[in-house]
Design a protein around this motif. Structure first.
Motif, PDB file in Angstrom:
ATOM      1  N   UNK A 185      -4.237 -19.876  -0.159  1.00  0.00           N
ATOM      2  CA  UNK A 185      -4.864 -19.288   1.038  1.00  0.00           C
ATOM      3  C   UNK A 185      -5.553 -20.371   1.868  1.00  0.00           C
ATOM      4  N   UNK A 186      -5.241 -20.440   3.160  1.00  0.00           N
ATOM      5  CA  UNK A 186      -5.880 -21.434   4.040  1.00  0.00           C
ATOM      6  C   UNK A 186      -6.480 -20.744   5.262  1.00  0.00           C
TER       7      UNK A 186
ATOM      8  N   UNK B 220      -5.367 -10.159   5.380  1.00  0.00           N
ATOM      9  CA  UNK B 220      -4.938 -10.471   4.007  1.00  0.00           C
ATOM     10  C   UNK B 220      -4.233  -9.264   3.383  1.00  0.00           C
ATOM     11  N   UNK B 221      -3.257  -9.585   2.535  1.00  0.00           N
ATOM     12  CA  UNK B 221      -2.570  -8.552   1.774  1.00  0.00           C
ATOM     13  C   UNK B 221      -2.195  -9.161   0.434  1.00  0.00           C
ATOM     14  N   UNK B 222      -2.662  -8.531  -0.650  1.00  0.00           N
ATOM     15  CA  UNK B 222      -2.384  -9.002  -2.007  1.00  0.00           C
ATOM     16  C   UNK B 222      -2.669 -10.499  -2.174  1.00  0.00           C
ATOM     17  N   UNK B 223      -3.829 -10.911  -1.638  1.00  0.00           N
ATOM     18  CA  UNK B 223      -4.279 -12.282  -1.852  1.00  0.00           C
ATOM     19  C   UNK B 223      -3.601 -13.333  -1.005  1.00  0.00           C
ATOM     20  N   UNK B 224      -2.747 -12.903  -0.062  1.00  0.00           N
ATOM     21  CA  UNK B 224      -2.074 -13.888   0.794  1.00  0.00           C
ATOM     22  C   UNK B 224      -2.457 -13.652   2.242  1.00  0.00           C
ATOM     23  N   UNK B 225      -2.474 -14.752   3.009  1.00  0.00           N
ATOM     24  CA  UNK B 225      -2.768 -14.641   4.446  1.00  0.00           C
ATOM     25  C   UNK B 225      -1.500 -14.182   5.152  1.00  0.00           C
ATOM     26  N   UNK B 226      -1.565 -13.023   5.790  1.00  0.00           N
ATOM     27  CA  UNK B 226      -0.380 -12.486   6.483  1.00  0.00           C
ATOM     28  C   UNK B 226      -0.285 -13.112   7.880  1.00  0.00           C
ATOM     29  N   UNK B 227      -1.433 -13.395   8.471  1.00  0.00           N
ATOM     30  CA  UNK B 227      -1.426 -14.005   9.803  1.00  0.00           C
ATOM     31  C   UNK B 227      -2.816 -14.020  10.399  1.00  0.00           C
TER      32      UNK B 227
ATOM     33  N   UNK C  39      -0.712  -3.773   5.789  1.00  0.00           N
ATOM     34  CA  UNK C  39       0.252  -3.218   4.829  1.00  0.00           C
ATOM     35  C   UNK C  39       1.277  -4.269   4.409  1.00  0.00           C
ATOM     36  N   UNK C  40       1.132  -5.503   4.934  1.00  0.00           N
ATOM     37  CA  UNK C  40       1.991  -6.596   4.488  1.00  0.00           C
ATOM     38  C   UNK C  40       3.137  -6.951   5.424  1.00  0.00           C
ATOM     39  N   UNK C  41       3.206  -6.313   6.620  1.00  0.00           N
ATOM     40  CA  UNK C  41       4.276  -6.636   7.567  1.00  0.00           C
ATOM     41  C   UNK C  41       3.835  -7.834   8.406  1.00  0.00           C
ATOM     42  N   UNK C  42       4.540  -8.949   8.273  1.00  0.00           N
ATOM     43  CA  UNK C  42       4.176 -10.158   9.036  1.00  0.00           C
ATOM     44  C   UNK C  42       4.464  -9.924  10.511  1.00  0.00           C
TER      45      UNK C  42
END
Length: 509
Positions: free
Chosen positions: A278-279, A477-484, A501-504
């Motif tokens: 994650x950044x 964030x979604x599930x510990x990741x940066x989506x944007x 919901x995780x849609x980039x």
């Protein structure tokens, strides 16, 4: 008129403070009746009297038209009155069933053995009947906060409650869970129950309640029909002036990078991956909001930055200095302020006075101590400044025990303490959770002021409105990741909802 509960001319005084001053509220059978008021207006006190936790100094209570004396919560239970408190009263290591039957355990074998199977079956039936979807055999520590709340509701239904008091029930819920709770309340009403909903969220009163009684500083202002009363009118009754729901701010002028999180990976307490590579950057003079459904790594990010959790890999820089391995005190000294998510577990020492809580991070420095000896007058003076400027209401001012304050006033005290230190980076997690509209307006103003003073603010909130209104940039964030990361002025709730919901962004575009 068929009233199931009437509280007439209730007065209750504590040391130095009149919490309830001649309050009257009448609950009709089969209605959702909202009790609206600012933090510390006396809502919880009034309901604690109905639930038998306090005794009124004056006034009377009628249940089904008959005057009654409710001397303790067991008497309230026998009269069909149940209450879900703001801070749940559940035993983490017990199962759902064990928590629900505690104190009224069904027995077999001449009363010597607890019959949990029979209880579990009954709880399953109740759960189905009211659409609660609770697993009777799950352990409390393994279920979400929203589920824990349903367990509290089941606890009342198991004891055959007819009147349900819900104290600030949505303060700990995600937007989806709030909708679910609305559905559950409608089911309860359909089955003939009556509900008192303590809240200060006008949107929810409009969505769920039939009537609303407003109290201000311990006095009844009036009871209104929700369908025909605007949010603005109710807000004005509650705080005694017009309230602006719009956040006033100019465009941000970002300066140097204050916080730089690079490829951060963190594991949670169950050792599974909570944040993955994650950044993120936050600059001086900007508010960066983090949007996401609860439990998607937000808390782990905050814990890693503040030093409460060790980073697995990656680095955290503050003002160009690598702080990844620094202690919590070193991070505080280097300019981090933290408004934590859980005010009672992480924000305050409840048995300390308000004054002691205001200097938790600075007590070891002058003027608060000299050669290891605390200077009480300097500490009290400092605390009084925060109490005045953030309108923290308590019975005895700086010497009040932190636990004696209402939840909202505890929150204001923590925010005051953190902003007063003027940190380079202020991490605000759910800063307005449990605050009324007047206080929210003030806190938002102070966060923007902090930004305008050239400081960096990282805002984590489950209130999408708050993220959209306050932030200059929003990281999803979604599930510990940066989506944007998007500019707040160029996005909308729908786009952020999809990203949550995780849609980039490029996939959804």
């Amino acid at each position: 008129m068929d009233y199931v509960v009437e509280m007439l001319n209730i007065r209750k005084e504590f040391t130095g403070i009149v919490a309830n001053d001649d309050i009257t509220i009448r609950l009709k059978r089969g209605e959702i009746h909202a009790l609206l008021g600012e933090n510390g207006a006396g809502k919880s006190t009034l309901m604690s009297i109905l639930f038998g936790m306090y005794q009124a100094d004056r006034g009377s209570i009628k249940v089904n038209g008959k005057e009654v004396r409710i001397s303790n919560p067991n008497v309230a239970n026998q009269m069909g009155i149940g209450m879900v408190h703001q801070h749940f009263k559940l035993v983490e290591d017990f199962t759902v069933t064990e928590n629900i039957i505690m104190g009224s355990e069904p027995r077999k074998w001449l009363g010597l053995v607890m019959d949990t199977r029979k209880a579990g079956k009954k709880i399953e039936e109740l759960s189905k009947q009211y659409g609660l979807n609770v697993d009777p055999y799950a352990k409390i520590e393994d279920i979400s906060v929203g589920m824990q709340q349903r367990v509290e509701i089941l606890k009342m239904l198991y004891r055959k409650a007819e009147v349900l008091i819900l104290d600030e029930p949505t303060g700990v819920l995600t937007p989806q869970e709030v909708q679910e709770l609305g559905r559950i309340m409608k089911n309860l009403i359909k089955e003939g129950k009556s509900i008192i909903l303590i809240t200060h969220k006008l949107k929810e009163i409009k969505a769920f309640a039939d009537r609303c009684t407003v109290i201000r500083r311990g006095k009844t202002i009036g009871t209104v029909d929700v369908a025909t009363t605007s949010e603005g009118a109710m807000a004005e009754m509650m705080v005694g002036r017009q309230v602006s729901f719009k956040v006033e701010k100019t465009d941000s002028v970002p300066g140097d990078v204050v916080l730089q999180v690079k490829s951060l990976t963190v594991r949670n307490s169950k050792k599974s991956l909570a944040l993955n590579d994650f950044s993120l950057e936050v600059r001086a003079g900007e508010i960066v909001g983090i949007a996401g459904v609860e439990g998607n790594g937000q808390s782990d990010l905050v814990e890693a930055i503040t030093g409460l959790r060790k980073a697995e890999s990656g680095s955290i820089d503050l003002n160009g200095q690598n702080i990844t391995a620094k202690s919590i005190r070193e991070r505080i000294e280097s300019g981090i302020g933290h408004i934590p998510e859980d005010r009672q577990k992480r924000g305050l020492i409840l048995d300390y006075t308000l004054a002691e809580n205001m200097v938790l991070e600075v007590y070891h420095r002058e003027p608060f101590s000299r050669k290891g000896v605390l200077k009480n007058s300097a500490i009290r003076q400092y605390a009084n400044r925060i109490i005045d400027s953030f309108d923290v209401r308590s019975g005895e001012g700086a010497v009040s025990a932190a636990r004696s304050l209402s939840g909202g006033n505890q929150q204001k005290a923590i925010i005051g303490r953190e902003i007063e230190r003027n940190p380079l980076l202020l991490i605000a997690v759910q800063p307005t959770r449990g605050l009324d509209v007047g206080s929210i307006e003030y806190i938002h103003k102070r966060l923007i002021e902090h930004r305008d003073n050239g400081k960096a603010v990282l805002l984590i909130s489950l209130e999408l409105d708050e993220i959209m209104n306050l932030s200059d940039r929003i990281a999803i964030v979604n599930q510990g990741e940066l989506i944007g990361v998007v500019n707040a002025s160029e996005t909308n709730e729908n786009e952020i909802g999809l990203m949550m919901a995780g849609v980039k962004r490029e996939e959804g575009a």
